[in-house]
Scaffold this motif. Structure first.
Motif, PDB file in Angstrom:
ATOM      1  N   ARG A 132       0.825  -1.211   0.000  1.00  0.00           N
ATOM      2  CA  ARG A 132       0.000   0.000   0.000  1.00  0.00           C
ATOM      3  C   ARG A 132       0.857   1.257   0.000  1.00  0.00           C
ATOM      4  O   ARG A 132       1.947   1.283   0.580  1.00  0.00           O
ATOM      5  CB  ARG A 132      -0.915   0.003   1.217  1.00  0.00           C
TER       6      ARG A 132
ATOM      7  N   GLU B 294       0.435   4.006   1.583  1.00  0.00           N
ATOM      8  CA  GLU B 294       0.659   4.495   2.949  1.00  0.00           C
ATOM      9  C   GLU B 294       1.862   3.783   3.584  1.00  0.00           C
ATOM     10  O   GLU B 294       2.691   4.406   4.261  1.00  0.00           O
ATOM     11  CB  GLU B 294      -0.597   4.245   3.789  1.00  0.00           C
TER      12      GLU B 294
ATOM     13  N   ARG C 205       5.130   5.026   2.045  1.00  0.00           N
ATOM     14  CA  ARG C 205       5.547   6.340   2.575  1.00  0.00           C
ATOM     15  C   ARG C 205       6.192   6.189   3.954  1.00  0.00           C
ATOM     16  O   ARG C 205       7.173   6.867   4.282  1.00  0.00           O
ATOM     17  CB  ARG C 205       4.347   7.286   2.628  1.00  0.00           C
ATOM     18  N   LYS C 206       5.639   5.309   4.761  1.00  0.00           N
ATOM     19  CA  LYS C 206       6.218   5.072   6.082  1.00  0.00           C
ATOM     20  C   LYS C 206       7.630   4.491   5.953  1.00  0.00           C
ATOM     21  O   LYS C 206       8.555   4.885   6.671  1.00  0.00           O
ATOM     22  CB  LYS C 206       5.308   4.107   6.866  1.00  0.00           C
TER      23      LYS C 206
END
Length: 342
Positions: free
Chosen positions: A32, A34, A37-38
């Motif tokens: 994903r 998200e 990005r983490k």
């Protein structure tokens, strides 16, 4: 000298597992945005050397390609190798943000092939696969085309005139090469050919090439009626034993599709090495052992790396040229494997 940051450092900083970090870096499975990005933030924080790969995967300016791939027989070595090569090919691209969804047909049912293609089309920008020739496949490919999802036929050219491109071997030439090898290694007499079934157009073409070569160049050889093995080991095994019993003067066998394991097992049981010459397709543990033991004279191998890369190239091209109507064939050259090469 300062210690170089590792995946474990990124995992600690992001609170994610090392397996998730590995998947994100190598594209082994969809991760994903998200999560990406983490991982990117953690990689920058610890100074991880491969953080540019994550940043690249987040770059929306790089075109995305979601490829759907339909294969057969998930447990067979050839299709396991196909899957691995397809995943490597999509992960290695730097010109796209690529992902791949792979489905395996459990039978040779046209309805199952059609359902799987349509299912892949719902989550993919382009679909490629191996399937039988049948009106149900024509309709499925036509439905995908109407929705802007191009389809590519691999190894067996189904939905001709509807699919975008065929990518695979020139099956008539493959059949001729098999016939040439048998005439070079077996004395004149009877030869047999196995095909997967009447719905595999590629096998029909291999038989056409095989018989054409024999008629033109080998008048001393008699080609028996083709045997259908449904690409299964057991049917091929039983049919080969029956052939050897009915035709003690049998000189050669060509297995044009799957099921070669059965022919190898039958020859091991009923004939000494080289008594009946055998030509098959694809290197697997069984065919490798057959080459080493003298039961197989030649294996014709599909260049999977080239096949997968070509499929991705053509899928990218199809996305860039959605209105292109040309129906293309892209022939690849098989790799010939002989006993002395193993």
């Amino acid at each position: 000298m300062a210690r170089r940051a590792t995946i474990k450092d990124v995992a600690r900083a992001s609170g994610l597992s090392t397996a998730t970090i590995d998947r994100a870096l190598n594209g082994r499975a969809k991760v994903r945005e998200e999560t990406l990005r983490k991982i990117a933030e953690a990689a920058r924080e610890v100074g991880y050397h491969a953080r540019g790969v994550i940043d690249y995967r987040l770059d929306a300016s790089v075109p995305e390609l979601r490829l759907g791939l339909l294969l057969l027989k998930e447990k067979q070595p050839f299709y396991q190798a196909f899957r691995a090569e397809a995943e490597r090919a999509i992960a290695s691209r730097t010109d796209i943000r690529g992902s791949i969804t792979i489905r395996f047909a459990q039978s040779q049912s046209p309805a199952e092939f059609a359902e799987l293609l349509l299912d892949l089309g719902r989550v993919s920008d382009a679909v490629a696969g191996i399937a039988v020739n049948h009106p149900a496949l024509d309709k499925a490919v036509g439905d995908l085309k109407s929705k802007g999802v191009p389809t590519f036929s691999l190894l067996n050219d189904f939905a001709q005139g509807i699919r975008r491109s065929y990518i695979g071997l020139n099956n008539i030439k493959v059949g001729r090469q098999a016939a040439w090898m048998l005439t070079q290694t077996a004395s004149p007499g009877k030869v047999a050919i196995f095909v997967g079934g009447n719905r595999w157009h590629g096998h029909d073409l291999r038989e056409v090439g095989f018989r054409a070569f024999m008629r033109e160049n080998a008048p001393g050889y008699e080609t028996l009626e083709a045997l259908v093995n449904l690409e299964t080991r057991q049917l091929t095994y039983e049919a080969t034993l029956n052939l050897l019993d009915r035709h003690p003067d049998l000189r050669g066998i060509y297995v044009a599709g799957g099921g070669m394991e059965g022919a190898i097992a039958a020859l091991r049981e009923a004939r000494p090495p080289g008594k009946v010459r055998l030509v098959v397709n694809e290197v697997t543990p069984d065919s490798r052992a057959g080459l080493l033991d003298g039961y197989i004279q030649m294996v014709m191998v599909t260049p999977l790396q080239e096949l997968c890369q070509s499929t991705i190239d053509l899928a990218i091209k199809a996305r860039a040229e959605p209105n292109e109507t040309a129906f293309e064939q892209h022939f690849l050259d098989p790799r010939i494997v002989l006993p002395e090469i193993i």
